[in-house]
Scaffold this motif. Sequence first.
Motif, PDB file in Angstrom:
ATOM      1  N   THR A   1      34.573  36.299  48.585  1.00 57.87           N
ATOM      2  CA  THR A   1      33.771  36.221  47.362  1.00 57.87           C
ATOM      3  C   THR A   1      33.521  34.759  47.032  1.00 57.87           C
TER       4      THR A   1
ATOM      5  N   HIS B   1      31.771  38.403  38.247  1.00 56.51           N
ATOM      6  CA  HIS B   1      32.970  38.712  39.027  1.00 56.51           C
ATOM      7  C   HIS B   1      34.161  38.762  38.078  1.00 56.51           C
TER       8      HIS B   1
ATOM      9  N   GLN C   1      40.759  37.385  48.979  1.00 53.16           N
ATOM     10  CA  GLN C   1      41.704  37.655  47.894  1.00 53.16           C
ATOM     11  C   GLN C   1      43.147  37.608  48.401  1.00 53.16           C
TER      12      GLN C   1
ATOM     13  N   VAL D   1      39.463  41.805  42.810  1.00 54.04           N
ATOM     14  CA  VAL D   1      38.166  41.337  42.355  1.00 54.04           C
ATOM     15  C   VAL D   1      37.232  42.533  42.193  1.00 54.04           C
TER      16      VAL D   1
ATOM     17  N   TYR E   1      38.366  39.082  37.935  1.00 49.86           N
ATOM     18  CA  TYR E   1      39.565  38.904  38.739  1.00 49.86           C
ATOM     19  C   TYR E   1      40.783  39.325  37.930  1.00 49.86           C
TER      20      TYR E   1
ATOM     21  N   ARG F   1      45.139  38.979  44.532  1.00 49.04           N
ATOM     22  CA  ARG F   1      44.118  39.099  43.484  1.00 49.04           C
ATOM     23  C   ARG F   1      43.308  40.362  43.726  1.00 49.04           C
TER      24      ARG F   1
END
Length: 295
Positions: free
Chosen positions: A232, A174, A117, A131, A176, A129
């Motif tokens: 991820t 997921h 991220q 997540v 974000y 980011r």
Amino acid sequence: MPGKTPTQVDGHLLALSHLDKLLWPGFTKGEALHYLAMIAPVLLPHTAGRPASFVRFPEGIDGPRFYAKNPPPGLPEWVGTAPVPSKEGPKRNVVVETLGDLVALGNLYALEIHVPQWTTTGGPERHDRLVIDLDPGPGAGMAECCAVALLTRERLADDGLTAWVKTSGSKGLHLYAPIAGATGEAVLGYAKRVAQRLERDHPDLVVHKMLKALRTGRVLVDWSQNSTSKTTAAPYTLRAVDPVSVSAPISWDDVEAGLAGSELAFTPDEVLHRVERHGDLLAGLLDPRAAHALP
């Protein structure tokens, strides 16, 4: 070259090998490379600038698999890399930014791509980011994941953060949210507080602790994926699961449909058709104007 097909990709000559090898039931390496070539325009913006790691499975999903952060053996010299800090000192990781990078990696069976991220520009201590990984426990499924996704979206919105969503390509979802650069520690702490609050408000549906014994009938809100050292599954990556699946961006209307029982699992062909119809459903995640500071 016996068993190899010389192919020009992005101005580079690649000897593509064993294109008819079945890597998934009914899905060959050649089909996987074709998918990568077709999906590249929407996949690459989500991997560009991020040091990648891979799941390699040269004998198919039923054979041995290898999780690797180092460049795969045999990777062409022209594939880009960047130094990444580690306990042993800087190590070079692949940065997947071009069609040539993507196909060269796929040719070496590095078909499942994971990214962190943070970017090589901002560095590992400036995450851009957040997540949230929603992982259903025994007795829970996609419908429960969708219910928790909607609750998580609402919770993030209360804090001024906008969430986008994709399937994990396996069992879960997921979420974000783009953020104005924050330290890994700050993002991790915030994500944990979100998970704890969701569990407090919905104890029969949500769990934030990793203990498997606590997960039955509930969805793990995995906040730990925000750790600087973790990665991820990248948007649009193939996943090493049976049947062949993709970590596919979806809309919040799709999530509502999943809440009502709609299947949210997509094959590579289905994902290509969805992109043709809708474009990149995660495009907003890449807009710098969408990033906000953590509360």
